[in-house]
Design a protein around this motif. Structure first.
Motif, short mmCIF file in Angstrom:
data_model
loop_
_atom_site.label_atom_id
_atom_site.label_comp_id
_atom_site.label_asym_id
_atom_site.label_seq_id
_atom_site.Cartn_x
_atom_site.Cartn_y
_atom_site.Cartn_z
N ALA A 116 -0.31 7.48 -3.88
CA ALA A 116 -1.67 6.29 -3.61
C ALA A 116 -2.50 6.16 -4.53
CB ALA A 116 -1.49 5.08 -2.48
N VAL A 117 -3.95 7.10 -4.51
CA VAL A 117 -5.29 7.59 -4.92
C VAL A 117 -5.11 7.85 -6.61
CG1 VAL A 117 -7.38 8.92 -4.35
CG2 VAL A 117 -6.30 7.96 -2.56
N ASP A 118 -4.15 8.58 -6.13
CA ASP A 118 -3.82 8.71 -8.02
C ASP A 118 -3.71 7.68 -8.58
OD1 ASP A 118 -4.98 11.72 -8.23
OD2 ASP A 118 -2.80 12.42 -7.24
N GLU A 119 -2.62 7.46 -8.04
CA GLU A 119 -2.01 5.77 -9.19
C GLU A 119 -3.08 5.46 -10.11
OE1 GLU A 119 1.22 6.16 -10.54
OE2 GLU A 119 1.79 6.93 -9.30
N VAL A 120 -3.60 4.89 -9.24
CA VAL A 120 -5.18 3.65 -8.34
C VAL A 120 -6.67 4.32 -9.31
CG1 VAL A 120 -6.96 2.80 -7.75
CG2 VAL A 120 -4.65 2.50 -6.86
N MET A 121 -6.77 5.90 -9.63
CA MET A 121 -7.45 6.53 -9.68
C MET A 121 -7.87 6.66 -11.11
SD MET A 121 -10.20 5.22 -8.24
CE MET A 121 -11.63 6.32 -8.80
N SER A 122 -6.10 7.64 -11.87
CA SER A 122 -5.98 7.47 -12.57
C SER A 122 -6.22 6.42 -13.77
CB SER A 122 -4.31 8.40 -12.78
OG SER A 122 -3.39 8.10 -13.05
N HIS A 127 -3.46 -1.48 -8.00
CA HIS A 127 -3.42 -1.29 -6.67
C HIS A 127 -2.09 -0.71 -6.09
CE1 HIS A 127 -5.48 -4.94 -7.16
NE2 HIS A 127 -4.61 -5.89 -7.13
N ALA A 128 -2.02 -0.14 -4.98
CA ALA A 128 -0.94 0.58 -4.46
C ALA A 128 -0.91 0.52 -2.74
CB ALA A 128 -1.14 2.79 -4.75
N THR A 129 0.57 0.72 -2.79
CA THR A 129 0.27 0.42 -0.73
C THR A 129 1.63 1.93 -0.28
OG1 THR A 129 1.03 -0.67 1.10
CG2 THR A 129 2.68 -0.82 -0.75
N HIS A 130 0.53 2.01 0.58
CA HIS A 130 1.71 3.65 1.58
C HIS A 130 2.19 2.81 3.00
CE1 HIS A 130 2.07 7.56 2.90
NE2 HIS A 130 3.45 7.38 2.11
N LEU A 131 2.51 2.31 3.01
CA LEU A 131 3.28 1.97 4.34
C LEU A 131 3.30 2.73 6.09
CD1 LEU A 131 5.08 -1.27 4.05
CD2 LEU A 131 2.53 -1.44 4.26
N GLY A 132 3.70 4.50 4.91
CA GLY A 132 3.34 5.25 5.87
C GLY A 132 2.57 6.09 6.52
N GLY A 133 1.31 5.55 5.41
CA GLY A 133 0.26 5.90 6.27
C GLY A 133 -0.63 5.69 7.20
N GLN A 292 -13.93 -8.30 -7.45
CA GLN A 292 -15.00 -8.31 -7.34
C GLN A 292 -15.47 -7.09 -7.24
OE1 GLN A 292 -16.44 -11.51 -4.58
NE2 GLN A 292 -18.85 -10.64 -5.60
N TYR A 293 -15.78 -5.75 -6.72
CA TYR A 293 -16.60 -5.06 -6.24
C TYR A 293 -16.10 -3.30 -7.11
CZ TYR A 293 -19.91 -8.04 -4.09
OH TYR A 293 -20.39 -9.26 -3.82
N SER A 294 -14.45 -3.43 -7.36
CA SER A 294 -14.24 -1.75 -6.99
C SER A 294 -13.30 -2.02 -8.92
CB SER A 294 -13.76 -1.19 -6.29
OG SER A 294 -12.25 -2.23 -6.07
N GLY A 295 -13.60 -2.93 -9.36
CA GLY A 295 -12.62 -3.48 -10.21
C GLY A 295 -11.35 -2.93 -10.07
N GLY A 296 -10.75 -3.68 -9.11
CA GLY A 296 -9.55 -3.82 -8.73
C GLY A 296 -9.31 -2.50 -8.06
N ARG A 297 -9.85 -1.54 -7.48
CA ARG A 297 -8.87 -0.39 -7.41
C ARG A 297 -8.71 -0.96 -6.19
NH1 ARG A 297 -12.15 1.36 -11.49
NH2 ARG A 297 -14.19 1.08 -10.85
N TRP A 298 -8.10 -0.60 -5.50
CA TRP A 298 -7.47 -0.77 -4.37
C TRP A 298 -5.89 0.10 -3.57
CZ3 TRP A 298 -4.90 -6.50 -2.11
CH2 TRP A 298 -4.79 -5.90 -0.93
N VAL A 299 -5.91 0.52 -2.38
CA VAL A 299 -5.38 1.31 -1.66
C VAL A 299 -5.08 1.00 -0.26
CG1 VAL A 299 -4.60 3.36 -1.01
CG2 VAL A 299 -5.56 3.53 -2.82
#
Length: 391
Positions: A116-122, A127-133, A292-299
């Motif tokens: 999820a982090v890689d998909e967003v930061m790359s 946004h990416a969600t991982h409900l198993g985490g 507003q603060y992180s360029g939309g980057r949200w996990v």
């Protein structure tokens, strides 16, 4: 739906099963995922499968001897030497029992949060969600609170080291996000914000408002320990005020949020008395802050939640619907009585031990809790202390 959100999931993640009858059961993912599928909200084009995290990634947070113990206790019949050491590593047979295959399936959960982090930061998605985490209680050398490896901490450390990101971690589970807090208590580039029931009465007993971080990281640890029987209005008031100030002060590159949904009044393991309203409003607040603060980057990660039938499917579905800009969210704001899909109710009611709700939001004509004003006042005082160093 926009193309700005990805859904990290594999049914293999339901193999995280501590023991028969244990309150934590990842099979709760199944009715939640099915609810979204009945809505057509998770087409295969947005689904990405996790892969097992490498031992190198795990070692960024967990000690080598702990990982060795997890592996040794993951076989069908562990050696007596390792069984005798299980308590040392937190494997309490009532709270967090070891089980066959736990290293493999927990590494898969960690790998999902890293992906999820890689998909967003790359830049592949906003946004990416991982409900198993969201297994936020695991410590460096110890399993705790139903958690074996701390996927949230590993994923945050990956974001910090691999992408140089300043990370704001937001934990909305009713239990304090202790494992993540201690992972980064002296790291100034990670800010942890946890809103939870006060540890005076609830596991893990930490998360006091005076836990602030240490050294150069002093002030990057923020806790909002709310009173038992806190209701929607007070919970949201505290959360919104602190989140706005923290985000403006810290200015993150990435937001990682944990969405345990056990602050609901139906949850059997806590005493906070919120309704589904907070699970509609809270993702909206985080979504706005991310843009507003992180360029939309949200996990967004899952977490606790022990009413598998009435709470978890609705709360986690609302998270994804908000994250993916699904029009159902706007419809809910216009119509509180919006019905859940009939096909979903017909499929899962025969399996549920309780009567399923028929609407997305609760009928909140509940009897007000005793001492409501006293609880609200105490929570406001806590909030004032929480934001003391953010001005």
């Amino acid at each position: 739906m926009t193309k700005s959100s990805l859904f990290i999931y594999s049914e293999q993640e339901t193999g995280y099963r501590l023991q028969q009858g244990h309150p934590f059961n990842q099979e709760r993912l199944l009715p939640a995922i099915d609810l979204l599928r009945k809505l057509g909200a998770v087409p295969e084009s947005v689904v990405r499968a996790p892969a097992m995290a490498s031992e190198e990634k795990l070692l960024a947070i967990h000690s080598a001897d702990y990982i060795e113990a997890v592996k040794a206790l993951s076989i069908d019949n562990p050696e007596e030497l390792w069984r005798s050491r299980a308590d040392k590593y937190g494997f309490d047979m009532e709270d967090t029992p070891y089980f066959a295959g736990m290293h493999e399936v927990t590494s898969l959960l960690v790998g999902g949060s890293i992906r999820a982090v890689d998909e967003v930061m790359s830049g592949q998605t906003e946004h990416a969600t991982h409900l198993g985490g969201g297994l936020h209680h695991a410590l460096r050398n110890k399993a705790a609170g139903f958690c074996i490896y701390n996927d949230a901490s590993v994923a945050i450390e990956h974001a910090r080291k691999h992408y140089g990101a300043r990370v704001l971690y937001i934990d909305t589970d009713v239990h304090h996000g202790d494992g993540v807090q201690w992972s980064f208590y002296s790291e100034p580039d990670v800010c942890t914000l946890s809103i939870h029931e006060t540890g005076k009465y609830l596991f893990p007993g930490t998360g006091a408002v005076n836990e602030r971080g240490e050294g150069t990281a002093f002030g990057t640890c923020i806790n909002i320990p709310v009173e038992p029987y806190t209701e929607d209005a007070s919970w949201l008031e505290c959360f919104e005020e602190v989140l706005n100030k923290v985000a403006a002060h810290f200015k993150p590159d990435l937001i990682v949020s944990q969405h345990g949904c056990d602050a609901h009044a139906y949850d059997p393991l806590s005493h906070v008395h919120c309704s589904m309203d907070i699970y509609l409003a809270m993702p909206q607040l985080i979504h706005r802050i991310a843009h507003q603060y992180s360029g939309g980057r949200w996990v967004a990660l899952g977490g606790g939640g022990y009413d598998f039938w009435r709470v978890v499917p609705r709360a986690w579905s609302l998270l994804w619907l908000e994250m993916s800009d699904n029009p159902l969210i706007a419809q809910l704001e216009q119509n509180r009585a919006l019905k859940l899909p009939t096909a979903w109710l017909e499929q899962w009611q025969p399996q549920s031990p309780v009567e399923l709700p028929t609407t997305w939001l609760d009928n909140t004509d509940w009897t007000p809790m005793p001492r409501r004003q006293e609880i609200t006042t105490k929570n406001r005082q806590t909030t004032e202390v929480a934001i003391l160093y953010l001005t």
